[in-house]
Design an enzyme around this catalytic site. Structure first.
Site, PDB file in Angstrom:
ATOM      1  N   TYR A   1       1.094  -1.258   0.037  1.00 26.51           N
ATOM      2  CA  TYR A   1      -0.060   0.010  -0.176  1.00 26.51           C
ATOM      3  C   TYR A   1       0.741   1.410  -0.090  1.00 26.51           C
ATOM      4  O   TYR A   1       1.712   1.492   0.851  1.00 26.51           O
ATOM      5  CB  TYR A   1      -0.970   0.039   1.454  1.00 26.51           C
ATOM      6  CG  TYR A   1      -1.630   1.104   1.374  1.00 26.51           C
ATOM      7  CD1 TYR A   1      -3.101   1.097   0.831  1.00 26.51           C
ATOM      8  CD2 TYR A   1      -1.637   2.235   2.210  1.00 26.51           C
ATOM      9  CE1 TYR A   1      -3.833   2.321   0.742  1.00 26.51           C
ATOM     10  CE2 TYR A   1      -2.249   3.363   2.448  1.00 26.51           C
ATOM     11  CZ  TYR A   1      -3.463   3.329   1.769  1.00 26.51           C
ATOM     12  OH  TYR A   1      -4.264   4.432   1.857  1.00 26.51           O
TER      13      TYR A   1
ATOM     14  N   SER B   1      -0.406  -5.772   8.498  1.00 28.04           N
ATOM     15  CA  SER B   1       0.804  -5.758   7.564  1.00 28.04           C
ATOM     16  C   SER B   1       0.669  -7.301   6.321  1.00 28.04           C
ATOM     17  O   SER B   1       0.211  -8.179   6.884  1.00 28.04           O
ATOM     18  CB  SER B   1       2.165  -6.278   7.996  1.00 28.04           C
ATOM     19  OG  SER B   1       2.985  -6.112   6.997  1.00 28.04           O
ATOM     20  N   GLY B   2       0.789  -6.943   5.245  1.00 26.42           N
ATOM     21  CA  GLY B   2       0.644  -8.164   4.408  1.00 26.42           C
ATOM     22  C   GLY B   2       1.854  -8.670   3.972  1.00 26.42           C
ATOM     23  O   GLY B   2       2.730  -8.239   3.154  1.00 26.42           O
TER      24      GLY B   2
ATOM     25  N   ASN C   1       7.744  -2.338   2.556  1.00 22.73           N
ATOM     26  CA  ASN C   1       6.800  -1.245   3.148  1.00 22.73           C
ATOM     27  C   ASN C   1       6.279  -1.636   4.309  1.00 22.73           C
ATOM     28  O   ASN C   1       4.936  -1.311   4.654  1.00 22.73           O
ATOM     29  CB  ASN C   1       5.429  -0.965   2.007  1.00 22.73           C
ATOM     30  CG  ASN C   1       4.624   0.055   2.135  1.00 22.73           C
ATOM     31  OD1 ASN C   1       5.238   1.188   1.935  1.00 22.73           O
ATOM     32  ND2 ASN C   1       3.456  -0.234   2.267  1.00 22.73           N
TER      33      ASN C   1
ATOM     34  N   SER D   1       3.346  -3.503   4.624  1.00 24.15           N
ATOM     35  CA  SER D   1       3.374  -4.742   3.996  1.00 24.15           C
ATOM     36  C   SER D   1       4.851  -4.981   3.140  1.00 24.15           C
ATOM     37  O   SER D   1       5.514  -4.149   3.114  1.00 24.15           O
ATOM     38  CB  SER D   1       2.492  -4.906   2.952  1.00 24.15           C
ATOM     39  OG  SER D   1       0.974  -4.975   3.271  1.00 24.15           O
TER      40      SER D   1
END
Length: 391
Positions: free
Chosen positions: A157, A307-308, A229, A269
């Site tokens: 993101y 978070s991914g 990120n 992420s």
């Protein structure tokens, strides 16, 4: 005088040729393991990487107009000229607040049949559709007239710097990333899908690293590319130095008019792609992908709920393994010999993340929000304080 001009010209040509930002090793930061010739994912023979970087506008945020700070990254395991050439692969999610399409079929089939694309959260769909169209236009399936596929598209993101709801990634940008895909040295920092990303309290983005390992009498390469990120600044650690704490008085992120969000420090992420030429089967590549969080954790990742953290690993060995009709024979590394691969995986993830941060440059985005690059001088000072700088 002519000699000085000649030397300057050579140096300038070298900079223009490589066009790379400084890397962590350029600052003297020590890492374990032996890097490949390029210290990049393209050290794995056949792997190609391409970017489309979209930077436009400044100042007040206007949805649909900008400012725009985003892009697309394309990774081809065997290069785009090979067309349909599946590789053994598998994936793992540390925390699933994110997306990587096509993973269900990777689990089921054991193969990655497509390039890996990385972009921002809201552009996954358009990237997926553009890749499918590109398959049709380029006859990706070599004459097959009844095919199906599930493009692998991952995201992080970038909405604190980028007009993410303006949907600025278009088909043309996907095609640009694909067209730009090549072997050799690759750019890091504010490029491709990593353009508008932040990491561990500073500007993040795209990073890469590689290791050369020996397993008995054979030599292999293990490499990573990350779109970084994630993470809280207080947890940032580099080569064992608590850099985040040492730089706690240095402001790396400036929110002048942040979007309405539930984002908390540490959210974000990271997408990690591991490539290797070691002959690994899908279940072994799952084991590799499961070691990626160890590298993320070393630098300060904690797998935040927001978070991914999604990872994929593939092997370019066994090029003839995929066959729709005939029985094939493949080679495989014994499970008991996997430890060098695991160690190299942790090492390349760690270094790739730090490379992304070191190569990144200050970026101002929507509403004047800023993500500053980690200051090299203060970083070096912190490393020297702990006697961790490699002279």
């Amino acid at each position: 005088m002519k000699k000085i001009i000649f030397v300057f010209t050579i140096l300038l040509a070298s900079v223009q040729s490589y066009g790379q930002q400084p890397r962590a090793r350029d600052l003297g930061i020590p890492f374990t393991g032996t890097p490949g010739a390029l210290n990049a994912i393209t050290d794995v023979t056949g792997v190609e990487v391409g970017y489309s970087t979209i930077i436009s506008g400044e100042g007040e945020h206007s949805v649909g107009k900008g400012p725009i700070r985003t892009g697309v990254t394309a990774i081809f395991p065997r290069g785009k000229s090979k067309k349909f050439s599946p590789v053994y692969a598998n994936w793992y999610s540390l925390n699933g607040n994110g997306e990587m399409t096509g993973t269900t079929w990777i689990t089921e089939s054991g193969f990655l049949e497509t390039p890996i694309m990385i972009t921002n959260t809201n552009s996954v769909g358009v990237v997926r559709d553009a890749v499918l169209k590109w398959y049709v236009d380029t006859d990706w399936y070599n004459g097959e007239d009844w095919w199906y596929t599930y493009p692998v598209v991952a995201e992080t993101y970038d909405g604190f710097l980028n007009d993410i709801y303006g949907f600025h990634v278009k088909e043309e940008h996907v095609l640009e990333a694909i067209e730009n895909a090549s072997s050799g040295e690759i750019a890091e920092g504010n490029v491709g899908g990593g353009t508008g990303m932040m990491c561990l309290g500073y500007k993040g983005g795209t990073g890469t690293a590689s290791r050369v390992i020996k397993v008995k009498d054979s030599t292999y390469t293990v490499a990573a590319l990350v779109q970084s990120n994630f993470g809280a600044k207080r947890n940032l650690s580099i080569a064992g130095v608590p850099v985040g704490l040492e730089l706690e008085d240095h402001q790396g992120i400036e929110y002048k008019a942040p979007p309405q969000s539930r984002r908390e420090e540490g959210d974000g992420s990271i997408i990690v792609v591991i490539a290797t030429d070691a002959p690994l089967l899908p279940h072994q590549l799952k084991k590799v992908a499961q070691r990626i969080p160890l590298g993320v954790g070393i630098v300060g990742g904690r797998g935040s709920n927001g978070s991914g953290d999604i990872f994929i690993a593939f092997s370019t060995a066994n090029e003839q393994a995929f066959n729709r009709d005939e029985i094939t024979t493949v080679t495989a590394m014994p499970n008991d010999r996997l430890m060098p691969v695991f160690e190299a995986t942790v090492q390349v993830v760690e270094e790739a993340i730090i490379n992304a941060m070191v190569a990144a440059e200050d970026m101002e985005g929507i509403n004047g929000n800023k993500a500053l690059a980690i200051p090299h001088d203060l970083l070096i000072k912190a490393m020297k304080k702990y006697n961790r700088l490699k002279e």
